[in-house]
Design an enzyme around this catalytic site. Structure first.
Site, PDB file in Angstrom:
ATOM      1  N   SER A  54       0.792  -1.187   0.023  1.00  0.00           N
ATOM      2  CA  SER A  54      -0.029  -0.038  -0.107  1.00  0.00           C
ATOM      3  C   SER A  54       0.872   1.323  -0.059  1.00  0.00           C
ATOM      4  O   SER A  54       2.019   1.107   0.688  1.00  0.00           O
ATOM      5  CB  SER A  54      -0.907  -0.053   1.257  1.00  0.00           C
ATOM      6  OG  SER A  54       0.073   0.302   2.500  1.00  0.00           O
ATOM      7  N   ASP A  55       0.560   2.291  -0.563  1.00  0.00           N
ATOM      8  CA  ASP A  55       0.933   3.587  -0.278  1.00  0.00           C
ATOM      9  C   ASP A  55       0.718   3.974   1.118  1.00  0.00           C
ATOM     10  O   ASP A  55      -0.041   3.329   2.070  1.00  0.00           O
ATOM     11  CB  ASP A  55       0.290   4.718  -1.105  1.00  0.00           C
ATOM     12  CG  ASP A  55       1.190   5.900  -1.270  1.00  0.00           C
ATOM     13  OD1 ASP A  55       2.256   6.059  -0.501  1.00  0.00           O
ATOM     14  OD2 ASP A  55       1.128   6.657  -2.150  1.00  0.00           O
ATOM     15  N   TRP A  56       1.308   4.910   1.804  1.00  0.00           N
ATOM     16  CA  TRP A  56       1.488   5.235   3.259  1.00  0.00           C
ATOM     17  C   TRP A  56       0.167   5.391   3.753  1.00  0.00           C
ATOM     18  O   TRP A  56      -0.483   6.466   3.491  1.00  0.00           O
ATOM     19  CB  TRP A  56       2.625   6.114   3.587  1.00  0.00           C
ATOM     20  CG  TRP A  56       3.981   5.535   3.943  1.00  0.00           C
ATOM     21  CD1 TRP A  56       4.557   5.867   4.950  1.00  0.00           C
ATOM     22  CD2 TRP A  56       4.569   4.500   3.100  1.00  0.00           C
ATOM     23  NE1 TRP A  56       5.890   5.064   5.017  1.00  0.00           N
ATOM     24  CE2 TRP A  56       5.858   4.377   3.838  1.00  0.00           C
ATOM     25  CE3 TRP A  56       4.389   3.843   2.104  1.00  0.00           C
ATOM     26  CZ2 TRP A  56       6.706   3.348   3.324  1.00  0.00           C
ATOM     27  CZ3 TRP A  56       5.353   2.882   1.604  1.00  0.00           C
ATOM     28  CH2 TRP A  56       6.625   2.686   2.312  1.00  0.00           C
TER      29      TRP A  56
END
Length: 842
Positions: free
Chosen positions: A283-285
């Site tokens: 995932s992105d952050w």
């Protein structure tokens, strides 16, 4: 007309029969595995022996299976999410390993233009400047610098490259990506991936998918039809997968109603099912929104923590809502990729040493190769003779080098010279090079006598554990516009003017990402600024600063109308006194926010107008992130687009200004003549979205395709870029080939000096397809350097994918057969050669 956005067909997103990846053809996007990303023969990890007769692939599989059998559920889930690094190196993420089984931790660093850690790294030019060279081989060199330095700086995974298209010139991260054109983006992304992984670092292509803006990126629902997705945004990601990318990062936004990081049609059906991706998806952050849906859709790793894939995932397995087999599958993907890169070996390969000199050489090579000369009237450039011996250099970024953009793209360079220094060195002894600030970015000291009672606010120390405060008044004789600027080394001081806090701590990324130029002073102090219209009369100013644990220093500075007028007048005087002027203009973009205007910020337009009026031999050097409007253009002699040129940008800029190299860059995005005349202009549903919903209603007509379809004249077209020599194109021949079309033509240097040209080929629509098609699509290009009078026969093979369109009913690529036009020339709007060819059906 673009095909209608069908939610049902778009959500299918093509679990395409026939294999999407197989249709890539023979061009730069052909599915090959780079040497550094291929399966590796490694010594088995501790506790995971392979059978004696096993080959490399079998032994790798056996190692991973043996590890999976020995991992506990807690250990498995710990591999699926980030955690706090016990020995941080300044990187973005950390995933703990399992020491008892020989599984090492993973460190993940941002790095689209250099490795973002605490230690110095090579600050490469922004990817958009790399892309302007139209040179896939150079992109691979760029990637190899990233890969070697990432390994040398203790990293295992690079969170780059970014494959999202430049869809709107307002997007805050356009400098981090490559182009508005899907074909060019795919070519370059693939080579950067190969370069990174040649050096043994895992590349992560991001942000999958449709993360083409910063405004509302966490919440916006992006609606795009099936044909639009496959012919535009997905091309770069597909090419990265074909190049062997080890990881893919899911985006923040929703795609057709579903969060990207729990979007099964994207992550499972398309990425893995159709394209055959065998790495892992992170995932992105903080872009993970669920546990059951996310892991079920194909998300393997949550970052930066374990909000959903830590305790909640273990509980979901124990409760039966997630099978342990689903966890095993995610772990298997991660371990298999780690093993492919030698990370599970009992004796992993030693990390290389950094080679700053080699990195600097590539940085300068890229910056000169990508320099785009937009305008050059009356031989303003190159600077030669008297024009080179008397130069006025104007602008704050002539004195303070603008290395790179803000946010996750920020890099701590080994060093970066100022353009003023490089110009003085190149001009040499006997030349006169004078500088004028033009605009003050960091402010002048507030006079101690301004406040009653007086206070010195320009270099105020605050001891550890102490608090410093001052309250005073000042009076203005007339209305004025002030900019107050606070510089600080610790906790931000609280500054109140007439009761209003001027620099409050903002929420989320807006606070964290402050820009690559304006967020810090030349001496490294953090900076925040605020511009206010102040009325005549009294004003009350209060400043409170805390020393914290280590103590700090701060200063409060300002600019006023009188200061700005004086700086402008000094710039005009300096311009008048010189034979030539080089004016550096800037725009500071960053992750976390979009631009609000395409105009240059602050008083720069006024500065350019005044300086060019004083000296028409004015060259404007643009250190900007993306397209810029230029109401001042006609008054200038030349305009050189350098974007964010990295640590070697000063020397590279001087190389181009003085003609030591030919400006060989070409625009990878269209520059609009008017802010309203863009593919998303005037339609808030296209950008930035309405009520949290955004529609890609332009369909397949992204970038230059839209300008052609709408017959809108741009300021500068896609592919545009001038040279210091002249070029002639002739003798285009086109013939069908088994795998597409072969175009041949001659390019001749008709000038008096050596030059670099980017020859471009475009193809028109098929008359036999009842699908929306571009008026002209980029089909190929060649970068070539020729001596005066030299000619070269150029061959461009147009592959079957370029000649095909995506059929949303058949969920497959279909070849556009029939008689088609083929064009060759210098840009999307300068195409002197045209021919026709009959494309047969297969």
């Amino acid at each position: 007309m673009s095909e209608a956005v069908s939610r049902r067909s778009a959500m299918r997103l093509l679990a395409a029969a026939g294999g999407v990846g197989a249709a890539l053809g023979t061009g730069a996007c052909a599915p090959t595995v780079p040497p550094g990303a291929g399966p590796r023969t490694t010594t088995p990890a501790a506790g995971a022996p392979a059978g004696p007769a096993a080959g490399p692939a079998d032994s790798a599989a056996a190692r991973v299976e043996a590890l999976l059998e020995r991992l506990t559920l807690d250990e498995k889930t710990a591999l699926l999410h980030g955690a706090r690094d016990p020995a941080p190196l300044g990187q973005a993420g950390y995933v703990p390993g399992v020491p008892r089984l020989g599984i090492p931790a993973l460190r993940l660093a941002d790095g689209p233009a250099g490795v973002h850690v605490a230690r110095p790294a090579t600050a490469l030019p922004a990817p958009v400047l790399l892309a302007s060279a139209f040179d896939p081989a150079l992109a691979r060199e760029y990637g190899r610098v990233l890969g070697r330095e990432g390994r040398a700086l203790g990293q295992d995974v690079l969170l780059a490259p970014m494959a999202n298209l430049i869809r709107t010139p307002y997007a805050g991260r356009n400098f981090e990506t490559f182009a508005e054109d899907p074909r060019l983006t795919a070519d370059l992304v693939a080579e950067v991936v190969r370069g990174v992984q040649d050096e043994g670092l895992i590349a992560t292509v991001k942000h999958f998918a449709l993360n083409n803006q910063e405004h509302g990126r966490d919440t916006v629902d992006v609606i795009a039809a099936e044909q639009t997705l496959h012919e535009t945004e997905l091309r770069g990601f597909e090419a990265a997968v074909a190049a062997g990318a080890g990881a893919v990062m899911g985006a923040y936004n929703r795609v057709n109603g579903v969060h990207a990081c729990e979007n099964k049609p994207l992550l499972d059906e398309l990425l893995r099912g159709s394209w055959g991706f065998d790495g892992w998806v992170m995932s992105d952050w903080n872009a993970t929104h669920s546990t059951v849906a996310a892991i079920g859709a194909g998300l393997d790793m949550e970052l930066p923590g374990g909000t959903h894939f830590g305790g909640p995932l273990r509980e979901a397995v124990r409760g039966g809502s997630v099978t342990e087999a689903a966890v095993d599958l995610a772990v298997h993907r991660i371990l298999t990729t780690m093993d492919r890169f030698g990370l599970l070996a009992a004796r992993p390969a030693a990390r290389p040493a950094r080679n700053p000199a080699a990195g600097a050489r590539i940085a300068r090579k890229v910056a000169t190769a990508g320099a785009v000369l937009l305008r050059n009237e009356a031989g303003t450039l190159p600077l030669t003779g008297a024009a080179a011996r008397s130069v006025a250099v104007i602008g704050p970024t002539a004195q303070v080098p603008f290395v790179g953009g803000g946010g996750s793209a920020h890099v701590v360079p080994d060093g970066a010279a100022a353009p003023l220094t490089a110009i003085r060195q190149r001009a040499g002894n006997g030349s006169t090079v004078r500088h004028a600030l033009g605009e003050d970015l960091y402010g002048r000291p507030l006079p101690a006598s301004l406040l009653t009672p007086p206070a010195g606010l320009d270099d105020q120390p605050v001891a550890a554990g102490r608090e410093w405060t001052h309250a005073g008044e000042f009076r203005l004789a007339a209305d004025d516009e002030w900019t107050l600027i606070v510089h600080y080394t610790g906790q931000r001081p609280v500054v109140r003017l007439d009761g209003e806090e001027l620099f409050p701590v903002r929420q989320g990324m807006a606070e964290h990402f402050a820009g690559g130029l304006l967020g810090s002073a030349p001496d490294g102090m953090a900076v925040r600024r605020r511009t206010l219209a102040l009325k005549a009369g009294p004003h009350r100013l209060t400043v409170t600063a805390r020393g914290g644990d280590a103590g700090q220093r701060f200063r409060l500075r300002h600019t006023t109308g009188a200061i700005r007028a004086a700086d402008l007048a000094e710039a005009v005087r300096t311009a008048k006194s010189a034979r030539s002027v080089v004016l550096f203009a800037y725009e500071d973009a960053t992750e976390g926010r979009d631009r609000t205007s395409l105009a240059l910020p602050g008083g720069q337009e006024r500065l350019i107008e005044a300086v060019a009026a004083a000296n028409p031999r004015t060259t404007v050097v643009l250190n900007t992130s993306s397209a810029t409007t230029m109401p001042w253009l006609a008054r200038t002699g030349a305009v050189l687009q350098m974007y964010y040129p990295g640590q070697e940008g000063a020397g590279a800029t001087a190389d181009v200004l003085f003609g030591d190299v030919d400006p060989g860059g070409r625009l990878t995005q269209t520059f609009p003549a008017d802010e309203r005349a863009t593919p998303v202009g005037g339609d808030p549903l296209r950008y930035p979205g309405v009520g949290g919903r955004q529609e890609y209603a332009e369909g397949i007509h992204v970038g230059h395709r839209w300008y052609d379809a709408q017959r809108v004249a741009p300021l500068f077209p896609f592919g545009h870029g001038l040279s210091y020599t002249t070029w002639h194109y002739e003798n285009l021949t086109v013939r069908p080939e088994r795998e597409g079309v072969r175009a041949e033509f001659t390019v001749r240097n008709t000038g008096r000096r050596k030059g670099t040209e980017v020859a471009q080929v475009y193809v028109g629509p098929s008359p036999e397809l009842r699908l929306d098609q571009p008026v002209r699509a980029l089909a190929g290009y060649r970068r070539l350097t020729l001596a005066p009078g030299e000619a070269q026969r150029v061959t461009v093979n147009v592959d079957a994918r370029t000649l095909s369109s995506w059929d949303p009913e058949g969920h497959a690529w279909v070849l556009g057969s029939g008689r088609r036009e083929v064009f060759a020339g210098r840009s999307s709007r300068e195409l002197p050669l045209k021919s026709k060819v009959v494309v047969g059906s297969r």
